[in-house]
Design a protein around this motif. Structure first.
Motif, mmCIF file in Angstrom:
data_model
loop_
_atom_site.group_PDB
_atom_site.id
_atom_site.type_symbol
_atom_site.label_atom_id
_atom_site.label_comp_id
_atom_site.label_asym_id
_atom_site.label_seq_id
_atom_site.Cartn_x
_atom_site.Cartn_y
_atom_site.Cartn_z
ATOM 1 N N PRO A 12 0.918 -1.043 0.161
ATOM 2 C CA PRO A 12 -0.095 0.091 0.132
ATOM 3 C C PRO A 12 0.895 1.129 -0.078
ATOM 4 O O PRO A 12 0.742 2.221 0.987
ATOM 5 N N LEU A 13 1.743 1.446 -0.944
ATOM 6 C CA LEU A 13 2.583 2.612 -0.917
ATOM 7 C C LEU A 13 1.808 3.902 -1.683
ATOM 8 O O LEU A 13 1.284 3.766 -2.746
ATOM 9 N N LYS A 14 2.258 4.864 -1.005
ATOM 10 C CA LYS A 14 1.579 6.183 -1.623
ATOM 11 C C LYS A 14 2.246 6.465 -2.881
ATOM 12 O O LYS A 14 3.664 5.936 -3.082
ATOM 13 N N ASP A 15 1.979 7.331 -3.698
ATOM 14 C CA ASP A 15 2.604 8.071 -5.101
ATOM 15 C C ASP A 15 4.154 8.457 -4.854
ATOM 16 O O ASP A 15 4.891 7.910 -5.372
ATOM 17 N N LYS A 16 4.322 9.032 -3.546
ATOM 18 C CA LYS A 16 5.388 9.748 -3.298
ATOM 19 C C LYS A 16 6.429 8.604 -2.966
ATOM 20 O O LYS A 16 7.829 8.465 -3.153
ATOM 21 N N GLN A 17 6.252 7.425 -2.199
ATOM 22 C CA GLN A 17 6.719 6.413 -1.645
ATOM 23 C C GLN A 17 7.212 5.742 -3.230
ATOM 24 O O GLN A 17 8.505 5.012 -3.145
ATOM 25 N N ALA A 18 6.243 5.515 -3.998
ATOM 26 C CA ALA A 18 6.716 4.472 -5.148
ATOM 27 C C ALA A 18 7.747 5.419 -5.914
ATOM 28 O O ALA A 18 8.528 4.648 -6.535
ATOM 29 N N ASP A 19 7.396 6.766 -6.233
ATOM 30 C CA ASP A 19 8.454 7.282 -6.939
ATOM 31 C C ASP A 19 9.902 7.130 -6.459
ATOM 32 O O ASP A 19 10.965 7.110 -7.227
ATOM 33 N N ARG A 20 10.023 7.281 -5.001
ATOM 34 C CA ARG A 20 11.191 7.185 -4.513
ATOM 35 C C ARG A 20 12.031 5.787 -4.696
ATOM 36 O O ARG A 20 13.075 5.748 -4.235
#
Length: 459
Positions: free
Chosen positions: A445-453
């Motif tokens: 359940p990763l948020k967009d900012k987490q996924a981008d990182r």
């Protein structure tokens, strides 16, 4: 598979028997652990390992077909077929098949992998003739009825759904797709909902006739077995199906070739509402025939193969960031994978990946200590022997070895290869493999900012 589909050239039984060839591959000691191979007419190979001290026997048939032999439209056909061979033959119904083994307290199952399929039964030694008859009948006499195809479709769709509910399993399929893309090795063994719904009875039946010829099969038996008796019973079962009539047939050789995996820095993220984030960080590994696989085995054990491994100590013991963290290798005929898996809280995923990446880089640059290598050699040697303590494991070893390598290696030789691994060997493999830019697969359940990182973990 009907007798007509298996029969290609009419030969007499005496002509067929004249071409059987038997070899002792591993002599054993006082007859214990002796491995023999007989090649029957039709190209069927029978290998056995004799252990007179046990009261059980495991009988299996290995087929030289896996999910990497499927086209995109046939994805999942190998596993679908595995299910269907239990649904009935000309002589037995599905209930007859299961009841025969249950009645003697045995167990029967099968599994499908990327490059092979295996059907097996484990029984008391006195019930081995029954196991041989049942399993051989399944492999040579399956009816593959349209109604069974339709009924089993629902079962396989449920199996796919069950697997999808376990993100710790799905992430490995996602990693394979990350590394191999839309190729047979990158597609799931089970297939997808769309491909399973689209498969027809005729497609599966053609797949069966093509890949279950005797030249594609290896019969293996281990335990309190007599080689000549196993050969005689197998020959009788296959001859009854008309499958051993080609005296000029040659067994299919092990897979070969060389496939280069050029993926690097790829990131695949599947957003799901899970309690944990499941990650696999990895890179191309070694083919299963590569002589450096022994050094890689030591490296893998020291890096993430147990509670004393670097990854376990750094991620779990020192920081408490994950319950499960380990490394693994997958070797195919022409390529391989090396991966690191961890399951952690979504908020900790970047910390876990950072530690794993740092350890991979450190080992690539500096290698392992002598103490780590010695401990890994001991652990790998012990687990190799302990893993061969039952007849099922022995059957798997000799059957897979015959199918995938075309020969047999004794346990003593395996232990000698492991013991011969040097720090320089491990350092060279670590530098070459772990020095590559990794790729990454993540489910959680990763948020967009987490996924981008996440891209920073592979940069």
């Amino acid at each position: 598979m009907t007798s007509r589909s298996l029969r290609t050239t009419a030969r007499t039984s005496s002509e067929a028997r004249a071409v059987a060839r038997t070899q002792t591959l591993l002599p054993g000691k006082d007859g214990i652990g002796t491995v023999r191979r007989t090649t029957l007419p039709g190209g069927l190979r029978v290998v056995t390992e004799t252990l007179p001290s046990v009261r059980s026997a495991t009988f299996g048939i290995w087929a030289h077909v896996g999910s990497r032999d499927e086209t995109p439209t046939l994805n999942g056909a190998t596993h679908y077929l595995e299910h269907l061979l239990f649904k009935g033959t000309r002589e037995r119904s599905a209930l007859d098949i299961s009841a025969a083994i249950d009645a003697v307290g045995g167990e029967m199952n099968a599994f499908t992998a990327k490059e092979y399929t295996c059907y097996y039964a484990r029984v008391l030694d006195t019930d081995l003739p029954l196991a041989i008859d049942v399993v051989c009948d399944m492999l040579t006499g399956s009816l593959i009825l349209a109604e069974d195809v339709d009924a089993e479709r629902g079962v396989i769709l449920e199996e796919i759904a069950m697997t999808e509910d376990d993100p710790g399993d799905v992430v490995h399929d996602l990693f394979a797709r990350t590394m191999f893309g839309d190729t047979p090795l990158g597609r799931p063994v089970l297939g997808t909902v769309d491909t399973i719904n689209a498969l027809t009875r005729d497609q599966i039946a053609r797949f069966y006739r093509k890949h279950y010829d005797p030249t594609h099969l290896v019969v293996a038996a281990a335990g309190n077995v007599d080689h000549a008796t196993v050969v005689r019973l197998v020959r009788r079962a296959f001859e009854k199906a008309g499958a051993l009539t080609r005296t000029d047939a040659v067994p299919l050789a092990p897979r070969d070739g060389r496939r280069a995996i050029r993926t690097a820095g790829r990131v695949e993220v599947a957003a799901r509402r899970t309690e944990q984030a499941h990650v696999v960080l990895g890179m191309p590994g070694l083919a299963r025939t590569d002589e450096r696989r022994w050094a890689l085995g030591v490296l893998n054990t020291a890096l993430g193969g147990g509670m004393s491994s670097r990854l376990f100590q750094e991620v779990r013991e020192k920081r408490g960031l994950a319950y499960s963290v380990y490394s693994y290798t997958s070797g195919f005929a022409d390529c391989g994978l090396f991966g690191v898996y961890a399951g952690c809280r979504p908020s900790q995923v970047h910390d876990v990946l950072g530690i794993c990446r740092d350890e991979l880089d450190r080992v690539a640059a500096e290698g392992l200590t002598d103490d780590e290598i010695a401990r890994a050699i001991g652990q790998l040697s012990g687990s190799t022997v302990l893993g061969l303590e039952d007849t099922g494991a022995l059957m798997n070893r000799i059957g897979k070895s015959e199918l995938c390598w075309g020969d047999q290696m004794s346990v003593d030789d395996m232990l000698a290869r492991i013991a011969a691994v040097t720090p320089d060997d491990v350092r060279a493999v670590a530098s070459e493999l772990l020095g590559q830019r990794p790729s990454l697969a993540v489910i959680g359940p990763l948020k967009d900012k987490q996924a981008d990182r996440l891209h920073t973990a592979v940069s």
